[in-house]
Motif scaffolding. Structure first.
Motif, PDB file in Angstrom:
ATOM      1  N   LEU A  12     -20.056  10.558  12.922  1.00  0.00           N
ATOM      2  CA  LEU A  12     -19.294   9.172  12.927  1.00  0.00           C
ATOM      3  C   LEU A  12     -17.645   9.334  13.428  1.00  0.00           C
ATOM      4  O   LEU A  12     -17.027   8.752  14.302  1.00  0.00           O
ATOM      5  CB  LEU A  12     -19.181   8.378  11.546  1.00  0.00           C
ATOM      6  N   PHE A  13     -17.361  10.499  12.566  1.00  0.00           N
ATOM      7  CA  PHE A  13     -15.789  10.825  12.940  1.00  0.00           C
ATOM      8  C   PHE A  13     -15.669  11.319  14.363  1.00  0.00           C
ATOM      9  O   PHE A  13     -14.690  10.761  15.177  1.00  0.00           O
ATOM     10  CB  PHE A  13     -15.521  12.241  12.040  1.00  0.00           C
ATOM     11  N   VAL A  14     -16.677  12.121  15.001  1.00  0.00           N
ATOM     12  CA  VAL A  14     -16.561  12.637  16.304  1.00  0.00           C
ATOM     13  C   VAL A  14     -16.600  11.638  17.401  1.00  0.00           C
ATOM     14  O   VAL A  14     -16.022  11.449  18.378  1.00  0.00           O
ATOM     15  CB  VAL A  14     -17.457  14.106  16.486  1.00  0.00           C
ATOM     16  N   LYS A  15     -17.402  10.885  17.072  1.00  0.00           N
ATOM     17  CA  LYS A  15     -17.995   9.547  17.868  1.00  0.00           C
ATOM     18  C   LYS A  15     -16.572   8.740  18.166  1.00  0.00           C
ATOM     19  O   LYS A  15     -16.221   8.281  19.196  1.00  0.00           O
ATOM     20  CB  LYS A  15     -18.854   8.799  17.383  1.00  0.00           C
ATOM     21  N   HIS A  25     -16.475  15.422  28.639  1.00  0.00           N
ATOM     22  CA  HIS A  25     -16.023  15.684  27.040  1.00  0.00           C
ATOM     23  C   HIS A  25     -16.323  14.683  26.132  1.00  0.00           C
ATOM     24  O   HIS A  25     -15.795  14.652  25.002  1.00  0.00           O
ATOM     25  CB  HIS A  25     -14.849  16.291  27.181  1.00  0.00           C
ATOM     26  N   ASP A  26     -17.201  13.606  26.492  1.00  0.00           N
ATOM     27  CA  ASP A  26     -17.383  12.481  25.684  1.00  0.00           C
ATOM     28  C   ASP A  26     -18.216  12.788  24.694  1.00  0.00           C
ATOM     29  O   ASP A  26     -18.878  14.003  24.351  1.00  0.00           O
ATOM     30  CB  ASP A  26     -17.930  11.339  26.388  1.00  0.00           C
ATOM     31  N   ASP A  59     -15.303  20.379  20.579  1.00  0.00           N
ATOM     32  CA  ASP A  59     -14.355  19.837  21.455  1.00  0.00           C
ATOM     33  C   ASP A  59     -13.314  18.780  21.020  1.00  0.00           C
ATOM     34  O   ASP A  59     -13.288  17.731  21.741  1.00  0.00           O
ATOM     35  CB  ASP A  59     -15.111  19.398  22.682  1.00  0.00           C
ATOM     36  N   ILE A  60     -13.228  18.730  19.813  1.00  0.00           N
ATOM     37  CA  ILE A  60     -12.726  17.614  19.013  1.00  0.00           C
ATOM     38  C   ILE A  60     -11.282  17.359  19.745  1.00  0.00           C
ATOM     39  O   ILE A  60     -10.931  16.042  19.577  1.00  0.00           O
ATOM     40  CB  ILE A  60     -12.553  17.773  17.487  1.00  0.00           C
ATOM     41  N   ALA A  61     -10.734  18.142  20.172  1.00  0.00           N
ATOM     42  CA  ALA A  61      -9.423  18.075  21.038  1.00  0.00           C
ATOM     43  C   ALA A  61      -9.160  19.100  22.012  1.00  0.00           C
ATOM     44  O   ALA A  61      -8.935  20.138  21.745  1.00  0.00           O
ATOM     45  CB  ALA A  61      -8.148  18.069  20.135  1.00  0.00           C
ATOM     46  N   ASP A  62      -9.816  19.082  23.425  1.00  0.00           N
ATOM     47  CA  ASP A  62      -9.707  20.005  24.179  1.00  0.00           C
ATOM     48  C   ASP A  62      -8.218  20.275  24.724  1.00  0.00           C
ATOM     49  O   ASP A  62      -7.552  19.379  25.073  1.00  0.00           O
ATOM     50  CB  ASP A  62     -10.726  19.497  25.285  1.00  0.00           C
ATOM     51  N   SER A  63      -7.741  21.553  24.879  1.00  0.00           N
ATOM     52  CA  SER A  63      -6.437  21.964  25.011  1.00  0.00           C
ATOM     53  C   SER A  63      -6.006  21.361  26.612  1.00  0.00           C
ATOM     54  O   SER A  63      -4.896  21.350  26.838  1.00  0.00           O
ATOM     55  CB  SER A  63      -6.238  23.281  24.910  1.00  0.00           C
ATOM     56  N   LYS A  64      -7.140  21.340  27.507  1.00  0.00           N
ATOM     57  CA  LYS A  64      -6.763  20.766  28.735  1.00  0.00           C
ATOM     58  C   LYS A  64      -6.260  19.422  28.617  1.00  0.00           C
ATOM     59  O   LYS A  64      -5.678  19.144  29.601  1.00  0.00           O
ATOM     60  CB  LYS A  64      -8.047  20.592  29.492  1.00  0.00           C
ATOM     61  N   PHE A  65      -6.577  18.618  27.769  1.00  0.00           N
ATOM     62  CA  PHE A  65      -5.981  17.161  27.749  1.00  0.00           C
ATOM     63  C   PHE A  65      -4.835  17.204  26.402  1.00  0.00           C
ATOM     64  O   PHE A  65      -4.582  16.004  26.103  1.00  0.00           O
ATOM     65  CB  PHE A  65      -7.329  16.301  27.335  1.00  0.00           C
TER      66      PHE A  65
END
Ligand code: ADP
Ligand code: NI
Length: 217
Positions: A12-15, A25-26, A59-65
């Motif tokens: 639920l958290f990741v969604k 990366h969804d 991928d909770i926070a991809d560094s690319k973004f």
């Protein structure tokens, strides 16, 4: 907390965190990696809870973004796991997975290794190849406004991280720079087997692509 409750809460958290993420990366990327990871884990002796948490949070926070900031993901994961009373050893292992999973990290000496990392890394790599991998590459190329292909621009096999990020190289080059190299980097037996099949599909795709480019078929 009971493990299945923790996993459901993590889902639920990741969604919710990835609600507005771009297509490659969804949540569905995470779901595919999660399923790949469970399949691979079947053939290995490992800690399934770590594999599940690692796959879900990788991928909770991809560094690319996040302007190249690689500390954001581990920080968010730690906060989430701590607030759910997960033990420190588990947290450290999951963070080790998040910090070491990326392909770029794959070229440097690994600081951390475990079978659970190997499994999640293979699961993530499988989603970068085959039909899904092709779709994700063109989606990412579109996001970066890159051309599909340009026969005059050759792939570059060695690039710094910065160059790689800012490159305006055509998406087809990414196959030679990364995607076709992945099958030889797989860690596990199940991962290697699936990668062979998906690799073959990409090779066929490229040959059809060039044939159509040249007006052949
Ligand atoms: P992940 O986060 O899943 O480990 P990456 O962040 O490296 O993988 O890349 C996400 C997706 O975007 C992958 O399918 C990858 O092939 C694609 N991608 C990354 N860099 C490029 C690029 N330069 N050109 C085209 N696709 C890319
Ligand atoms: Ni990923």
């Amino acid at each position: 907390m009971i493990t299945s409750d923790l996993i459901n809460k993590t889902i639920l958290f990741v969604k919710q965190k990835l609600e507005n993420a771009e297509g490659g990366h969804d949540w569905f990327h995470i779901e595919r990696v999660y399923k790949n990871a469970l399949l691979i884990a079947n053939g290995e002796s490992c800690d399934l809870t770590i594999v599940k948490l690692g796959a879900l949070l990788h991928d909770i926070a991809d560094s690319k973004f996040h302007d190249g900031d690689e500390t954001v993901g581990p920080k968010i994961a730690r906060e989430f796991l701590t607030s759910n009373a997960v033990d420190e050893a588990t947290i450290q292992h999951v963070i080790g997975i998040i910090e070491n999973i990326s392909f770029k990290g794959g070229n440097t000496e690994k600081e951390f290794s475990s079978i659970e990392l190997d499994i999640v890394q293979d699961a993530d790599r499988l989603d970068a190849i085959g039909a899904i991998g092709i779709a994700r590459a063109f989606n990412y190329g579109g996001f970066k406004n890159r051309p599909l292909y340009n026969p005059e621009i050759a792939p570059k096999l060695t690039m710094s991280k910065e160059e790689y990020k800012n490159s305006q190289a055509p998406t087809i080059n990414h196959f030679y720079e990364k995607l076709l190299l992945l099958k030889d980097k797989m860690n596990t037996k199940t991962g290697k087997k699936i990668a062979q099949e998906r690799h073959h599909f990409m090779v066929q795709f490229l040959s059809q692509f060039y044939a159509e480019w040249d007006g052949g078929k």
